[in-house]
Write an enzyme that holds these catalytic residues in place. Structure first.
Site: not given
Length: 272
Positions: A55, A66
């Site tokens: 990815e 994140d």
């Protein structure tokens, strides 16, 4: 390879791992970190180490999902001036060099601004296998899915332990490629219970879909990879790779470190 072959390559790669009685190793790296060229070399090193799927993250100024490690890398990439064209170049050059399925993981806003039709066409032309869209609500995804399907791209949605069964069914019915099950591995002491939560999420998700279920769980070593591979179709690792690149004294040391970690994790998913 035809555009339609991109999602088929992803499906075939995950099916091959399953046929070998193991989980797939899925690695994440942000584009443009430490540089555009550096990210391409890091992705190739991780694949050489044993990753099945990669990815490529599209760096975002407000990456709400994140952790601090990836936020730091995104910040470095953005200050370096990374653009969507660089993300697509990263996909293209990594795919051409390795033949491994490459997805883009991105928040919705950059694609919306770039243009859905333009982005899907260019991602497919670069050899991309699809997109992971963590903040795109399924009920608002029809335009994206229409263009993604037209170009043979997977649409990977994210599910979480908080997703109710009815919601899981809606999400998995709309997705393709695989389902991304997100759950954090917690600090020492809470890991066992959080691992159980992830395992339960995978079980619930599988009742709604035939798609493979890959788990992002803060995995950073072979022991954890083996644990997650015991119940998931794929083990997703991102921060551990990014941290090695952040901590490396120079680029070559970073490449050697991520390749070595990929090798250890690849052994871990095979020992399940």
């Amino acid at each position: 390879m035809s555009n339609q072959g991109n999602i088929e390559l992803l499906s075939a790669t995950l099916a091959k791992a399953k046929s070998e009685d193991r989980a797939a190793l899925v690695a994440y790296l942000p584009a443009g970190f430490p540089t555009v060229d550096g990210a391409i070399e890091a992705a190739k090193a991780i694949i050489a180490g044993g990753a099945d799927v990669v990815e490529i993250g599209l760096p975002h100024s407000d990456p709400v999902l994140d952790g601090a490690v990836i936020q730091t890398a995104d910040d470095i990439a953005l200050r370096g001036g990374v653009k969507i064209a660089d993300v697509l170049r990263t996909v293209r050059e990594t795919f051409e060099a390795t033949g491994v399925p490459i997805l883009v993981m991105t928040y919705w806003n950059p694609i919306d601004r770039y243009g859905v039709e333009r982005f899907t066409a260019e991602l497919a032309a670069a050899g991309g296998a699809g997109c992971i869209l963590p903040d795109l609500p399924v009920q608002e995804s029809a335009l994206w899915r229409e263009h993604a399907a037209e170009h043979g791209l997977a649409t990977v949605f994210v599910v979480a332990p908080s997703s109710r069964d009815e919601r899981l069914a809606t999400i998995t019915a709309a997705g393709s490629g695989f389902v991304y099950a997100a759950s954090l591995m917690g600090v020492t002491g809470t890991r066992e219970s959080v691992g159980n939560e992830a395992q339960e999420l995978v079980r619930r998700t599988r009742t709604t879909t035939e798609l493979p279920v890959c788990v992002g769980l803060g995995v950073s070593n072979a022991v954890q990879a083996k644990q997650v591979a015991g119940f998931a179709d794929g083990v997703i690792v991102g921060s551990a790779f990014v941290k090695l690149l952040l901590d490396a004294p120079d680029e070559q040391a970073g490449l050697a470190a991520v390749r070595a970690l990929a090798g250890e994790l690849a052994e871990g998913v095979r020992r399940s």
